[in-house]
Design a protein around this motif. Sequence first.
Motif, PDB file in Angstrom:
ATOM      1  N   ASN A 193       6.103  -8.046   5.598  1.00 17.36           N
ATOM      2  CA  ASN A 193       6.425  -6.862   4.797  1.00 17.36           C
ATOM      3  C   ASN A 193       5.934  -5.607   5.516  1.00 17.36           C
ATOM      4  O   ASN A 193       5.295  -5.690   6.548  1.00 17.36           O
ATOM      5  CB  ASN A 193       5.805  -6.972   3.397  1.00 17.36           C
ATOM      6  CG  ASN A 193       4.290  -7.077   3.456  1.00 17.36           C
ATOM      7  OD1 ASN A 193       3.629  -6.373   4.214  1.00 17.36           O
ATOM      8  ND2 ASN A 193       3.730  -7.966   2.657  1.00 17.36           N
ATOM      9  N   GLN A 194       6.197  -4.471   4.923  1.00 16.14           N
ATOM     10  CA  GLN A 194       5.792  -3.204   5.537  1.00 16.14           C
ATOM     11  C   GLN A 194       4.387  -2.778   5.125  1.00 16.14           C
ATOM     12  O   GLN A 194       3.855  -1.811   5.637  1.00 16.14           O
ATOM     13  CB  GLN A 194       6.794  -2.112   5.168  1.00 16.14           C
ATOM     14  CG  GLN A 194       8.190  -2.377   5.700  1.00 16.14           C
ATOM     15  CD  GLN A 194       8.228  -2.564   7.208  1.00 16.14           C
ATOM     16  OE1 GLN A 194       7.607  -1.811   7.942  1.00 16.14           O
ATOM     17  NE2 GLN A 194       8.934  -3.567   7.676  1.00 16.14           N
ATOM     18  N   GLY A 195       3.772  -3.500   4.177  1.00 13.51           N
ATOM     19  CA  GLY A 195       2.450  -3.120   3.676  1.00 13.51           C
ATOM     20  C   GLY A 195       1.385  -3.083   4.758  1.00 13.51           C
ATOM     21  O   GLY A 195       0.613  -2.144   4.858  1.00 13.51           O
ATOM     22  N   VAL A 196       1.321  -4.132   5.571  1.00 11.26           N
ATOM     23  CA  VAL A 196       0.384  -4.197   6.690  1.00 11.26           C
ATOM     24  C   VAL A 196       1.234  -4.564   7.909  1.00 11.26           C
ATOM     25  O   VAL A 196       1.515  -5.733   8.148  1.00 11.26           O
ATOM     26  CB  VAL A 196      -0.727  -5.247   6.453  1.00 11.26           C
ATOM     27  CG1 VAL A 196      -1.680  -5.298   7.632  1.00 11.26           C
ATOM     28  CG2 VAL A 196      -1.493  -4.950   5.170  1.00 11.26           C
ATOM     29  N   PRO A 197       1.677  -3.572   8.671  1.00  7.81           N
ATOM     30  CA  PRO A 197       2.628  -3.833   9.757  1.00  7.81           C
ATOM     31  C   PRO A 197       2.091  -4.715  10.886  1.00  7.81           C
ATOM     32  O   PRO A 197       2.864  -5.383  11.553  1.00  7.81           O
ATOM     33  CB  PRO A 197       2.990  -2.454  10.271  1.00  7.81           C
ATOM     34  CG  PRO A 197       1.953  -1.531   9.751  1.00  7.81           C
ATOM     35  CD  PRO A 197       1.363  -2.160   8.535  1.00  7.81           C
ATOM     36  N   GLN A 198       0.783  -4.739  11.098  1.00  9.27           N
ATOM     37  CA  GLN A 198       0.196  -5.575  12.153  1.00  9.27           C
ATOM     38  C   GLN A 198      -1.008  -6.326  11.592  1.00  9.27           C
ATOM     39  O   GLN A 198      -2.153  -5.998  11.889  1.00  9.27           O
ATOM     40  CB  GLN A 198      -0.191  -4.722  13.356  1.00  9.27           C
ATOM     41  CG  GLN A 198       1.002  -4.060  13.995  1.00  9.27           C
ATOM     42  CD  GLN A 198       0.613  -3.177  15.166  1.00  9.27           C
ATOM     43  OE1 GLN A 198      -0.520  -2.735  15.298  1.00  9.27           O
ATOM     44  NE2 GLN A 198       1.578  -2.933  16.039  1.00  9.27           N
ATOM     45  N   PRO A 199      -0.751  -7.373  10.802  1.00 15.95           N
ATOM     46  CA  PRO A 199      -1.853  -8.067  10.130  1.00 15.95           C
ATOM     47  C   PRO A 199      -2.621  -9.055  11.004  1.00 15.95           C
ATOM     48  O   PRO A 199      -3.741  -9.427  10.682  1.00 15.95           O
ATOM     49  CB  PRO A 199      -1.145  -8.813   8.998  1.00 15.95           C
ATOM     50  CG  PRO A 199       0.203  -9.117   9.576  1.00 15.95           C
ATOM     51  CD  PRO A 199       0.544  -7.904  10.401  1.00 15.95           C
ATOM     52  N   CYS A 200      -2.036  -9.485  12.108  1.00 11.75           N
ATOM     53  CA  CYS A 200      -2.610 -10.574  12.901  1.00 11.75           C
ATOM     54  C   CYS A 200      -3.856 -10.160  13.675  1.00 11.75           C
ATOM     55  O   CYS A 200      -3.931  -9.060  14.206  1.00 11.75           O
ATOM     56  CB  CYS A 200      -1.581 -11.120  13.884  1.00 11.75           C
ATOM     57  SG  CYS A 200      -0.079 -11.720  13.078  1.00 11.75           S
ATOM     58  N   LYS A 201      -4.814 -11.097  13.741  1.00  8.89           N
ATOM     59  CA  LYS A 201      -6.049 -10.869  14.486  1.00  8.89           C
ATOM     60  C   LYS A 201      -6.003 -11.470  15.887  1.00  8.89           C
ATOM     61  O   LYS A 201      -6.933 -11.297  16.658  1.00  8.89           O
ATOM     62  CB  LYS A 201      -7.236 -11.444  13.712  1.00  8.89           C
ATOM     63  CG  LYS A 201      -7.496 -10.705  12.406  1.00  8.89           C
ATOM     64  CD  LYS A 201      -8.733 -11.215  11.716  1.00  8.89           C
ATOM     65  CE  LYS A 201      -9.021 -10.399  10.465  1.00  8.89           C
ATOM     66  NZ  LYS A 201     -10.219 -10.914   9.760  1.00  8.89           N
TER      67      LYS A 201
END
Length: 135
Positions: free
Chosen positions: A82-90
Amino acid sequence: MERMGFKIRVLMVVMVAVVICLPSVTFAAEGTATFYTPPYVPSSCNGYQNDGVMIAAASDVIWGNRAACGRNYRVKCIGATNQGVPQPCKGNSVVVKIVDYCPPGCHGTIDLSKEAFSAIANPDAGKIKIEYTQV
């Protein structure tokens, strides 16, 4: 003729060495992950047994009528859904043990514990794209 035989033997030795040295290639499946929060017991697989926090619930995609119980999967975040957190990955992965069932209507391929999800992605994302491989 003898020189030709020598060349063929050397070529065969080199070919065998290359094949032996090649790393085994495992292809990861792709899906989505969500997370759930404590309490983590009881679980569909192990009742009231405490399996720690690096655990997950399997959707129908991998559940297999309880066949997934006890399997370990390496899960890696590969992107946002989704657009909420565009880059969520660690940028790392986590190994989880399947201890529960995520029933029909489950919003992810694997429903990770909050701790497992947080290890690979920002929990504010809620749902992420993943690669997963049984280990």
